[in-house]
Design a protein around this motif. Structure first.
Motif, PDB file in Angstrom:
ATOM      1  N   LEU A  21       0.790  -1.452   0.053  1.00 40.86           N
ATOM      2  CA  LEU A  21      -0.449   0.113  -0.020  1.00 40.86           C
ATOM      3  C   LEU A  21       1.072   1.529   0.008  1.00 40.86           C
ATOM      4  O   LEU A  21       0.724   2.147  -0.231  1.00 40.86           O
ATOM      5  N   ASP A  24       1.624   3.775  -3.455  1.00 38.80           N
ATOM      6  CA  ASP A  24       0.685   4.205  -3.684  1.00 38.80           C
ATOM      7  C   ASP A  24       0.481   5.501  -2.870  1.00 38.80           C
ATOM      8  O   ASP A  24       0.130   5.285  -1.883  1.00 38.80           O
ATOM      9  N   ILE A  27      -2.665   6.276  -0.390  1.00 40.16           N
ATOM     10  CA  ILE A  27      -2.874   5.630   0.849  1.00 40.16           C
ATOM     11  C   ILE A  27      -2.447   6.215   1.532  1.00 40.16           C
ATOM     12  O   ILE A  27      -0.886   5.719   1.492  1.00 40.16           O
ATOM     13  N   GLU A 109      -1.836  -4.416  -7.434  1.00 39.95           N
ATOM     14  CA  GLU A 109      -2.973  -3.807  -8.236  1.00 39.95           C
ATOM     15  C   GLU A 109      -4.124  -3.638  -7.883  1.00 39.95           C
ATOM     16  O   GLU A 109      -4.819  -2.303  -7.561  1.00 39.95           O
ATOM     17  N   ILE A 112      -4.990  -1.928  -4.677  1.00 38.85           N
ATOM     18  CA  ILE A 112      -4.809  -0.423  -4.740  1.00 38.85           C
ATOM     19  C   ILE A 112      -6.152  -0.576  -5.112  1.00 38.85           C
ATOM     20  O   ILE A 112      -7.039   0.232  -4.380  1.00 38.85           O
TER      21      ILE A 112
END
Length: 218
Positions: A21, A24, A27, A109, A112
């Protein structure tokens, strides 16, 4: 930023999820918990938008924790993560109030993407999970009359939309089927959830089968 709480009894799994995570920038993992009971405390303290919830944990499992969180902290949406694709776990999690269900072998992916989907107020029903719900409903030969009465407040068009939602169609696909704008479908879905006091599309799918509005294989 989407704030996330990771709940899993495996230290290595929590570390791995946090690492995934962190790739990203939108996030923010605000905390962790090693069991359902601790998760309840952490959610009260941190108010995360999304809770990544393991199913099998000591003290309190993920399904029991989800049930309590759905009542106590409805603003925190729950995405179940598990190594098991067992229908009892799937159905139990969805009935408890989870907004999505993913296997731990899901690609990073995809995880996410799922978090952003859940945070945006949508539900996450993969084809395998939808199939599980349908198969379970097929073993309920008689619709629940009490549940069926809840549909009386829906307009004919809203019932049409609910039926298509239960069959797994996206808003775009429903719009094409009914020859309306996608924004119109979104408005219908919003009114359906409000009228039926449902949290999201997951609960709408379950209710549609419970009431007999949609029949497995139909």
């Amino acid at each position: 930023m989407v704030t996330v709480l990771i709940v899993d009894d495996d230290d290595l799994m929590r570390a791995g999820l946090r690492a995934v995570l962190s790739s990203d920038e939108t996030i923010d993992v605000v905390g962790e918990a090693a069991d359902g009971r601790a998760a309840l405390d952490r959610v009260r303290q941190l108010s995360p938008e999304v809770v990544l919830m393991d199913v099998r944990m000591p003290r309190m499992d993920g399904i029991a924790a989800t049930r309590e969180l759905s009542a106590a902290a409805p603003a925190s949406r729950i995405l179940m993560l598990t190594t098991f694709e067992d229908d009892d776990y799937v159905f139990g999690a969805l009935h408890a109030g989870a907004s999505g269900f993913l296997l731990k072998r899901t690609r990073p992916e995809r995880l996410i993407e799922a978090i952003h989907t859940i945070a945006a107020g949508e539900s996450l029903l993969s084809p395998s999970v939808t199939r599980t719900v349908i198969d379970r409903m097929a073993r309920q030969p008689v619709p629940d009359p009490a549940a069926g009465r809840r549909l009386r407040d829906l307009t004919p068009r809203e019932r049409d939309v609910l039926e298509l939602v239960a069959r797994g169609l996206s808003n775009q696909e429903i719009a094409a089927a009914l020859v309306v704008e996608e924004s119109t479908v979104k408005s219908h879905v919003k009114r359906i959830l409000a009228k039926l006091a449902l949290r999201d599309r997951v609960q709408a799918v379950i209710l549609a089968y419970e009431t007999g509005l949609v029949h497995p294989g139909g």
